[in-house]
Design a protein around this motif. Sequence first.
Motif, PDB file in Angstrom:
ATOM      1  N   MET A   1       0.838  -1.184   0.000  1.00 18.75           N
ATOM      2  CA  MET A   1       0.000   0.000   0.000  1.00 18.75           C
ATOM      3  C   MET A   1       0.881   1.245   0.000  1.00 18.75           C
ATOM      4  N   ALA A   2       0.364   2.296  -0.552  1.00 20.99           N
ATOM      5  CA  ALA A   2       1.127   3.534  -0.630  1.00 20.99           C
ATOM      6  C   ALA A   2       0.514   4.599   0.273  1.00 20.99           C
ATOM      7  N   VAL A   3       1.365   5.259   1.038  1.00 25.34           N
ATOM      8  CA  VAL A   3       0.914   6.380   1.855  1.00 25.34           C
ATOM      9  C   VAL A   3       0.492   7.511   0.913  1.00 25.34           C
ATOM     10  N   ASN A   4      -0.594   8.180   1.255  1.00 25.15           N
ATOM     11  CA  ASN A   4      -1.098   9.319   0.481  1.00 25.15           C
ATOM     12  C   ASN A   4      -1.480   8.946  -0.947  1.00 25.15           C
ATOM     13  N   ASP A   5      -1.895   7.718  -1.136  1.00 24.53           N
ATOM     14  CA  ASP A   5      -2.345   7.277  -2.458  1.00 24.53           C
ATOM     15  C   ASP A   5      -3.519   8.166  -2.886  1.00 24.53           C
ATOM     16  N   PRO A   6      -3.463   8.741  -4.074  1.00 23.48           N
ATOM     17  CA  PRO A   6      -4.560   9.589  -4.530  1.00 23.48           C
ATOM     18  C   PRO A   6      -5.920   8.880  -4.509  1.00 23.48           C
ATOM     19  N   LYS A   7      -5.935   7.564  -4.696  1.00 20.41           N
ATOM     20  CA  LYS A   7      -7.203   6.824  -4.651  1.00 20.41           C
ATOM     21  C   LYS A   7      -7.782   6.818  -3.234  1.00 20.41           C
ATOM     22  N   THR A   8      -6.926   6.734  -2.236  1.00 22.37           N
ATOM     23  CA  THR A   8      -7.384   6.781  -0.841  1.00 22.37           C
ATOM     24  C   THR A   8      -7.957   8.156  -0.531  1.00 22.37           C
ATOM     25  N   VAL A   9      -7.222   9.200  -0.902  1.00 18.48           N
ATOM     26  CA  VAL A   9      -7.702  10.567  -0.668  1.00 18.48           C
ATOM     27  C   VAL A   9      -9.030  10.769  -1.380  1.00 18.48           C
ATOM     28  N   ALA A  10      -9.138  10.326  -2.630  1.00 15.86           N
ATOM     29  CA  ALA A  10     -10.370  10.489  -3.395  1.00 15.86           C
ATOM     30  C   ALA A  10     -11.535   9.750  -2.737  1.00 15.86           C
ATOM     31  N   TRP A  11     -11.281   8.550  -2.206  1.00 12.72           N
ATOM     32  CA  TRP A  11     -12.349   7.797  -1.548  1.00 12.72           C
ATOM     33  C   TRP A  11     -12.882   8.557  -0.341  1.00 12.72           C
ATOM     34  N   VAL A  12     -11.990   9.123   0.455  1.00 14.10           N
ATOM     35  CA  VAL A  12     -12.421   9.882   1.635  1.00 14.10           C
ATOM     36  C   VAL A  12     -13.227  11.102   1.207  1.00 14.10           C
ATOM     37  N   LEU A  13     -12.817  11.736   0.119  1.00 16.53           N
ATOM     38  CA  LEU A  13     -13.471  12.964  -0.333  1.00 16.53           C
ATOM     39  C   LEU A  13     -14.683  12.722  -1.222  1.00 16.53           C
ATOM     40  N   ASP A  14     -14.928  11.477  -1.590  1.00 14.49           N
ATOM     41  CA  ASP A  14     -15.983  11.153  -2.548  1.00 14.49           C
ATOM     42  C   ASP A  14     -17.384  11.368  -2.002  1.00 14.49           C
ATOM     43  N   GLY A  15     -17.539  11.511  -0.729  1.00 11.35           N
ATOM     44  CA  GLY A  15     -18.870  11.734  -0.187  1.00 11.35           C
ATOM     45  C   GLY A  15     -18.852  11.572   1.306  1.00 11.35           C
ATOM     46  N   PRO A  16     -19.987  11.860   1.926  1.00  8.10           N
ATOM     47  CA  PRO A  16     -20.048  11.797   3.386  1.00  8.10           C
ATOM     48  C   PRO A  16     -19.567  10.464   3.952  1.00  8.10           C
ATOM     49  N   LYS A  17     -18.753  10.582   4.941  1.00  9.50           N
ATOM     50  CA  LYS A  17     -18.209   9.439   5.664  1.00  9.50           C
ATOM     51  C   LYS A  17     -18.340   9.732   7.156  1.00  9.50           C
ATOM     52  N   VAL A  18     -18.116   8.723   7.956  1.00  8.17           N
ATOM     53  CA  VAL A  18     -18.088   8.888   9.406  1.00  8.17           C
ATOM     54  C   VAL A  18     -16.623   9.052   9.803  1.00  8.17           C
ATOM     55  N   LEU A  19     -16.300  10.233  10.358  1.00  4.44           N
ATOM     56  CA  LEU A  19     -14.927  10.559  10.733  1.00  4.44           C
ATOM     57  C   LEU A  19     -14.797  10.588  12.244  1.00  4.44           C
ATOM     58  N   ALA A  20     -14.009   9.679  12.803  1.00  3.95           N
ATOM     59  CA  ALA A  20     -13.663   9.748  14.219  1.00  3.95           C
ATOM     60  C   ALA A  20     -12.446  10.650  14.308  1.00  3.95           C
ATOM     61  N   VAL A  21     -12.589  11.781  14.999  1.00  2.00           N
ATOM     62  CA  VAL A  21     -11.527  12.783  15.049  1.00  2.00           C
ATOM     63  C   VAL A  21     -10.850  12.730  16.412  1.00  2.00           C
ATOM     64  N   VAL A  22      -9.662  12.122  16.442  1.00  2.00           N
ATOM     65  CA  VAL A  22      -8.907  11.970  17.674  1.00  2.00           C
ATOM     66  C   VAL A  22      -8.162  13.277  17.954  1.00  2.00           C
ATOM     67  N   GLY A  23      -8.462  13.846  19.126  1.00  2.00           N
ATOM     68  CA  GLY A  23      -7.844  15.111  19.493  1.00  2.00           C
ATOM     69  C   GLY A  23      -8.678  16.321  19.106  1.00  2.00           C
ATOM     70  N   LEU A  24      -9.951  16.106  18.792  1.00  2.00           N
ATOM     71  CA  LEU A  24     -10.825  17.227  18.451  1.00  2.00           C
ATOM     72  C   LEU A  24     -11.004  18.125  19.669  1.00  2.00           C
ATOM     73  N   SER A  25     -10.711  19.398  19.487  1.00  2.00           N
ATOM     74  CA  SER A  25     -10.820  20.382  20.559  1.00  2.00           C
ATOM     75  C   SER A  25     -12.175  21.072  20.495  1.00  2.00           C
ATOM     76  N   ASP A  26     -12.654  21.524  21.660  1.00  2.00           N
ATOM     77  CA  ASP A  26     -13.890  22.300  21.692  1.00  2.00           C
ATOM     78  C   ASP A  26     -13.614  23.792  21.498  1.00  2.00           C
ATOM     79  N   ASN A  27     -12.370  24.152  21.244  1.00  2.00           N
ATOM     80  CA  ASN A  27     -11.967  25.541  21.035  1.00  2.00           C
ATOM     81  C   ASN A  27     -12.087  25.882  19.544  1.00  2.00           C
ATOM     82  N   PRO A  28     -13.007  26.790  19.175  1.00  2.00           N
ATOM     83  CA  PRO A  28     -13.197  27.138  17.767  1.00  2.00           C
ATOM     84  C   PRO A  28     -11.959  27.713  17.082  1.00  2.00           C
ATOM     85  N   GLU A  29     -10.965  28.119  17.847  1.00  2.00           N
ATOM     86  CA  GLU A  29      -9.729  28.659  17.272  1.00  2.00           C
ATOM     87  C   GLU A  29      -8.743  27.567  16.857  1.00  2.00           C
ATOM     88  N   ARG A  30      -8.962  26.347  17.313  1.00  2.00           N
ATOM     89  CA  ARG A  30      -8.032  25.254  17.024  1.00  2.00           C
ATOM     90  C   ARG A  30      -8.300  24.671  15.632  1.00  2.00           C
TER      91      ARG A  30
END
Length: 138
Positions: A1-30
């Motif tokens: 597998m290749a890191v940053n494969d354009p196909k992987t990026v395209a799949w994530v961007l292809d439509g709504p997905k469920v994103l678990a965001v580790v380290g998400l801050s409640d500070n709107p400035e972050r």
Amino acid sequence: MAVNDPKTVAWVLDGPKVLAVVGLSDNPERPSYRVSAEMQRRGYRIVPVNPKGGEILGEKVYSSLREIPFPVDVVQVFRAPQYALDVVREIGEMVARPRVLWMQEGVVNDEAVAEAEALGLLTVQDRCLYKEALKAKG
């Protein structure tokens, strides 16, 4: 597998997905908050992961990936690079593993990438999801 494969990026961007965001801050400035808010506006479901708990962007915050009771498509990492390997090891303990590990801009950890790929995950590192979305769809 290749890191940053354009196909992987395209799949994530292809439509709504469920994103678990580790380290998400409640500070709107972050950056984690701003990027997550924008992806939420674009139709993605944001699942905040932060030991503080509570609620961010109208979503329940889980203290760990293991606590999320439903499948996620992407684990997005907004933590310092030295913690990325811990995130990957926690992914390995999830009942339903995501398809993609996305390490945000500035998060580079080749050991985490290697372990993620050993788990069968597609990997993106040192890329901003929001910037990629802007490039792809404007």
